[in-house]
Design a protein around this motif. Structure first.
Motif, mmCIF file in Angstrom:
data_model
loop_
_atom_site.group_PDB
_atom_site.id
_atom_site.type_symbol
_atom_site.label_atom_id
_atom_site.label_comp_id
_atom_site.label_asym_id
_atom_site.label_seq_id
_atom_site.Cartn_x
_atom_site.Cartn_y
_atom_site.Cartn_z
ATOM 1 N N THR A 1 47.095 29.193 40.807
ATOM 2 C CA THR A 1 46.231 29.897 39.859
ATOM 3 C C THR A 1 46.459 31.394 39.915
ATOM 4 N N ASP A 2 46.527 32.006 38.746
ATOM 5 C CA ASP A 2 46.682 33.451 38.637
ATOM 6 C C ASP A 2 45.471 34.152 39.242
ATOM 7 N N MET A 3 45.721 35.291 39.903
ATOM 8 C CA MET A 3 44.648 36.034 40.565
ATOM 9 C C MET A 3 43.513 36.393 39.602
ATOM 10 N N PHE A 4 43.833 36.754 38.357
ATOM 11 C CA PHE A 4 42.790 37.110 37.401
ATOM 12 C C PHE A 4 41.885 35.919 37.096
ATOM 13 N N VAL A 5 42.449 34.719 37.093
ATOM 14 C CA VAL A 5 41.663 33.509 36.854
ATOM 15 C C VAL A 5 40.834 33.171 38.088
ATOM 16 N N VAL A 6 41.429 33.291 39.271
ATOM 17 C CA VAL A 6 40.708 33.026 40.518
ATOM 18 C C VAL A 6 39.440 33.867 40.583
ATOM 19 N N ARG A 7 39.557 35.134 40.202
ATOM 20 C CA ARG A 7 38.428 36.043 40.307
ATOM 21 C C ARG A 7 37.492 35.978 39.102
ATOM 22 N N GLY A 8 37.825 35.159 38.129
ATOM 23 C CA GLY A 8 36.945 34.978 36.986
ATOM 24 C C GLY A 8 36.980 36.105 35.985
ATOM 25 N N PHE A 9 38.027 36.948 36.041
ATOM 26 C CA PHE A 9 38.096 38.094 35.138
ATOM 27 C C PHE A 9 38.628 37.710 33.765
ATOM 28 N N MET A 10 39.697 36.928 33.731
ATOM 29 C CA MET A 10 40.365 36.618 32.474
ATOM 30 C C MET A 10 40.990 35.237 32.557
ATOM 31 N N GLY A 11 41.130 34.595 31.402
ATOM 32 C CA GLY A 11 41.865 33.350 31.301
ATOM 33 C C GLY A 11 43.014 33.534 30.342
ATOM 34 N N GLY A 12 43.628 32.412 29.930
ATOM 35 C CA GLY A 12 44.731 32.514 28.994
ATOM 36 C C GLY A 12 45.567 31.263 29.007
ATOM 37 N N LYS A 13 46.708 31.326 28.350
ATOM 38 C CA LYS A 13 47.630 30.205 28.308
ATOM 39 C C LYS A 13 48.361 30.129 29.638
ATOM 40 N N GLU B 1 37.508 22.293 49.917
ATOM 41 C CA GLU B 1 37.584 21.805 48.542
ATOM 42 C C GLU B 1 36.431 22.396 47.723
ATOM 43 N N GLY B 2 36.754 22.841 46.519
ATOM 44 C CA GLY B 2 35.719 23.342 45.621
ATOM 45 C C GLY B 2 35.191 24.716 45.952
ATOM 46 N N GLN B 3 35.770 25.381 46.945
ATOM 47 C CA GLN B 3 35.276 26.713 47.326
ATOM 48 C C GLN B 3 35.463 27.693 46.166
ATOM 49 N N LYS B 4 34.521 28.604 46.022
ATOM 50 C CA LYS B 4 34.546 29.581 44.936
ATOM 51 C C LYS B 4 34.781 31.002 45.445
ATOM 52 N N GLU B 5 35.130 31.132 46.720
ATOM 53 C CA GLU B 5 35.329 32.457 47.300
ATOM 54 C C GLU B 5 36.742 32.991 47.079
ATOM 55 N N GLY B 6 37.622 32.179 46.488
ATOM 56 C CA GLY B 6 38.987 32.629 46.258
ATOM 57 C C GLY B 6 39.887 32.482 47.464
ATOM 58 N N LEU B 7 39.513 31.655 48.428
ATOM 59 C CA LEU B 7 40.346 31.447 49.604
ATOM 60 C C LEU B 7 41.669 30.809 49.189
ATOM 61 N N GLY B 8 42.726 31.119 49.942
ATOM 62 C CA GLY B 8 44.006 30.523 49.610
ATOM 63 C C GLY B 8 45.174 31.279 50.200
ATOM 64 N N LEU B 9 46.374 30.762 49.936
ATOM 65 C CA LEU B 9 47.629 31.415 50.299
ATOM 66 C C LEU B 9 48.199 32.025 49.024
ATOM 67 N N TYR B 10 48.415 33.367 49.060
ATOM 68 C CA TYR B 10 48.776 34.096 47.847
ATOM 69 C C TYR B 10 50.092 34.836 48.015
ATOM 70 N N THR B 11 50.829 34.911 46.934
ATOM 71 C CA THR B 11 51.924 35.856 46.808
ATOM 72 C C THR B 11 52.153 36.114 45.327
ATOM 73 N N LYS B 12 52.558 37.329 45.009
ATOM 74 C CA LYS B 12 52.812 37.746 43.626
ATOM 75 C C LYS B 12 51.664 37.341 42.699
ATOM 76 N N ASP B 13 50.439 37.638 43.166
ATOM 77 C CA ASP B 13 49.225 37.440 42.372
ATOM 78 C C ASP B 13 49.015 35.997 41.947
#
Length: 711
Positions: free
Chosen positions: A126-138, A23-35
């Motif tokens: 969460t979108d990959m760009f948000v996970v990595r802190g690059f970009m946000g958006g609607k 919980e609360g990890q900031k390393e981007g750990l997770g199960l991902y598909t299609k970004d």
């Protein structure tokens, strides 16, 4: 690695070494598909306490096994569980868009015991760009979690009108679902008894639930697919075990990075952050694999051709004929809040597409593909002429138009990677040295192929005339290049020309990529080869991206002093092709020495550029591993050792064998060429090298006795 990752096609799981996603990890750990990160939390506890990790292996990419045990547990001075009495074994794999996990609990104490196993889950979508802190958006919003017998499903309504769900199910023991989203299993075991809980997780799009196969069938099929991959690969053996281990690791890592989005298998760039089609990365990795797995080049070329640019779109840095840089499928890309669906900000993807196609046809004699992709070839050549050579620039150069695009659009794409010796960052349009090599190589290779095609019929494209034009353009480029990029006082080439067509004078690895193109005058190629392994550029573990002593040099940087295995492999291709065997072996030996200190002999995306005299190789903090073009580097070692070079017009293979120190025998079986294969055994003695060859390719083989010169 401080993480554990498994992948199959478009689904991958990234956890810590215990197999958890805290919980609360900031390393981007997770199960991902299609970004999209579906699973954002997964914590296993025994009686509410995190277990202790005993073993966490990362040697097999398709299956992960993690062994845990319990800490000592007492409550009110009463023994609950003696320390290390319970073994928890987590075994997981991915098949057909489903994550399977078996949780096996074994009682190793001499007494019966009871305890609780709980798994706390959450899904944030969460979108990959948000996970990595690059970009946000609607973005969209979470929907209700649906609870069923032995399953619960988390939901999300995306701003791109795609419904996303994560279904978590189990069997084997009865689970109680808590209000906090946890699932608790009561376990009672006699001494030496075991029990298993079968878990699965499946991402779901718009209600389209993937098929859940029986676990044994799924793992059996997956294992057989890996066996077929290995059996269909070139096999090697040598008297240097480290060399063999590196090659085998590369073959395994490349398999896990293979994906298919409908146009054939191709390598994604790397895990965890680049598990998507990348123009440059996928093309280079396919080039490294070409004699080993030519079918991967085929899938890569068709994938890139499908997404080739068709229009002028400054938001995506797109022009007609341009090959994409990167394709993302997440929420932000789908709603055009980021320009990555696909994005075209890469100056080298287009000429590399042409180089890979020409090399593929040369190696496989698959002229049918050349004819199939001829419209894409012509469009790419038009792009180089119309858009690559920007107004005011003398060469193929880049300029970012997109507000959210990438500023530097070569392989060194960080903001500080193209720097003048006085510390100024070069301004665009920027013409990179290696890109001119790719363009030159593409035109010459294509000209050679076109000359072998039948004379065109009336109304058809005159490929012979096109071949003459490409040869002329290549020669004009060569003359212009030598006049503008060579730095006489350095006896080396500039990394680039800036917006004023002035040399960016920094000593870097970039010219090494252009060695394979034949662009350099012979005496200048020799100077580049020598400089690449000089103490300033060569760390002892590999060629640095920038030479020690340069103004921009920083051994801890991403592109200004670090060591990238793939960068070294691109230099190796040229060094070997031109007969600079001593320099090639220096590079190979350095990377072999470095690999000894990385987990499972896996060369990472990059590592720091500190000298080997200072100690072991220093890890780069956010390096991807496995990374496709790093995994492909040991494959280049093999073709480098053979010193292999093809003459398509005469269907002649020329070999100039050379083995690194510590190796006196190398056997290569199943090298793919044309419709056949080649087996080669190299032995070295005091009398020199001996080749033993079995050849069904239809090509003739010549063993070169002297250093081959540029033609």
């Amino acid at each position: 690695m401080d993480y554990r990752v498994i992948k199959e096609n478009d689904l991958f799981l990234l956890t810590d070494r215990t197999g958890d996603i805290p919980e609360g990890q900031k390393e981007g750990l997770g199960l991902y598909t299609k970004d999209t990160r579906f699973l954002s939390r997964m914590e296993l506890k025994i009686n509410g306490v995190k277990p202790i990790v005993l073993a966490s292996e990362a040697d097999q990419n398709y299956i992960s096994t993690i062994i845990l045990t319990n800490p000592h547990m007492e409550e009110a001075e009463k023994l609950v569980l003696w320390r290390e009495s319970i073994e928890l074994r987590r075994t997981r794999f991915i098949y057909e868009s489903v994550l399977y996990e078996t949780l096996k609990a074994t009682n190793f104490s001499p007494y019966a015991c009871s305890f609780e196993l709980s798994i706390k889950l959450d899904a944030d979508f969460t979108d990959m760009f948000v996970v990595r802190g690059f970009m946000g958006g609607k973005l969209g919003s979470r929907t209700e979690t649906v609870v069923e017998d032995n399953a619960m499903t988390f939901g999300y309504a995306g701003s791109d009108n795609i419904g996303r769900e994560l279904k978590f199910g189990w069997s084997g023991l009865e689970g109680q679902i808590g209000e906090d989203g946890s699932v608790t299993f009561g376990v009672s075991l006699e001494a030496a008894q075991s029990t298993e809980i079968e878990l699965y997780m499946m991402p779901i799009f718009n209600g389209d639930e993937p098929k859940l196969y029986p676990k044994e069938q799924a793992i059996r099929t997956l294992k057989s697919e890996y066996e077929r991959w290995n059996e269909g690969s070139v096999s090697i053996s040598s008297d240097l075990p480290l060399y063999d281990a590196l090659y085998d690791r590369g073959i395994q890592d490349l398999r896990v990075l293979i994906s298919d989005i409908g146009y054939g298998p191709f390598p994604v760039a790397g895990l965890p952050w680049y598990a998507v089609p990348f123009g440059r990365d996928s093309l280079i990795a396919a080039l490294q694999m070409l004699p080993i797995k030519p079918e991967i080049a085929l899938g890569t070329l068709r994938t890139m051709a499908h997404f080739q640019g068709e229009k002028l779109d400054g938001w995506r840095d797109e022009q007609p004929g341009k090959i994409m840089h990167e394709l993302r499928k997440g929420e932000l890309a789908n709603t055009n809040q980021v320009p990555f669906g696909p994005y075209f900000g890469s100056i080298d993807s287009t000429p590399l597409f042409l180089v890979l196609l020409a090399e593929y046809v040369t190696w496989t004699e698959d002229v049918a593909l050349l004819k199939e992709l001829m419209p894409n070839v012509l469009s790419a050549l038009d792009w180089i002429e119309q858009y690559g050579e920007r107004e005011g620039s003398l060469f193929t150069s880049y300029f970012k138009e997109s507000e959210k695009g990438i500023a530097n659009q070569g392989w060194k794409d960080s903001a500080d990677s193209v720097v003048h010796r006085d510390g100024r960052y070069a301004k665009a349009p920027i013409a990179l040295v290696e890109v001119q090599g790719y363009v030159y190589q593409a035109k010459n290779l294509l000209a050679t192929l076109f000359k072998t095609l039948p004379q065109a019929k009336e109304g058809e494209l005159d490929v012979h005339l096109l071949a003459e034009r490409l040869s002329d353009e290549a020669e004009q480029l060569r003359v212009r290049f030598e006049a503008e990029f060579w730095i006489p006082e350095e006896q080396y080439y500039a990394i680039a020309l800036d917006h004023e067509n002035k040399q960016v004078v920094s000593i870097t690895s970039n010219p090494g990529h252009a060695l394979m193109s034949g662009l350099f005058a012979p005496e200048r190629a020799a100077a580049v080869a020598k400089r690449l392994v000089s103490p300033a550029l060569f760390s002892g573990y590999g060629i640095r991206t920038m030479a020690e002593g340069e103004t921009g040099y920083n051994p801890m940087s991403y592109h200004d002093g670090s060591v990238w295995p793939h960068d070294n492999s691109m230099c190796l291709i040229g060094l070997s092709a031109l007969g600079f065997s001593d320099e090639a072996n220096v590079v190979i030996e350095g990377l072999l020495n470095a690999a000894q200190d990385f987990e499972n002999y896996r060369l990472p995306e990059l590592f720091c550029g500190y000298s080997s005299a200072e100690g072991k190789p220093v890890r780069y903090p956010v390096s991807c591993s496995p990374q496709a073009w790093a995994a492909g580097t040991p494959l280049v070692f093999v073709t480098s050792a053979l010193g292999i070079r093809l003459d398509y017009a005469s269907r002649t293979i020329r070999m100039r064998p050379s083995l690194p120190n510590g190796m006196n025998r190398l056997t290569v079986r199943g090298l793919r060429l044309g419709a056949g294969r080649i087996d080669v055994e190299i032995t070295r003695s005091s009398e020199g090298y001996k080749l033993d060859i079995a050849n069904t390719s239809g090509w003739k083989v010549e063993q070169a006795q002297t250093v081959m010169q540029l033609q």
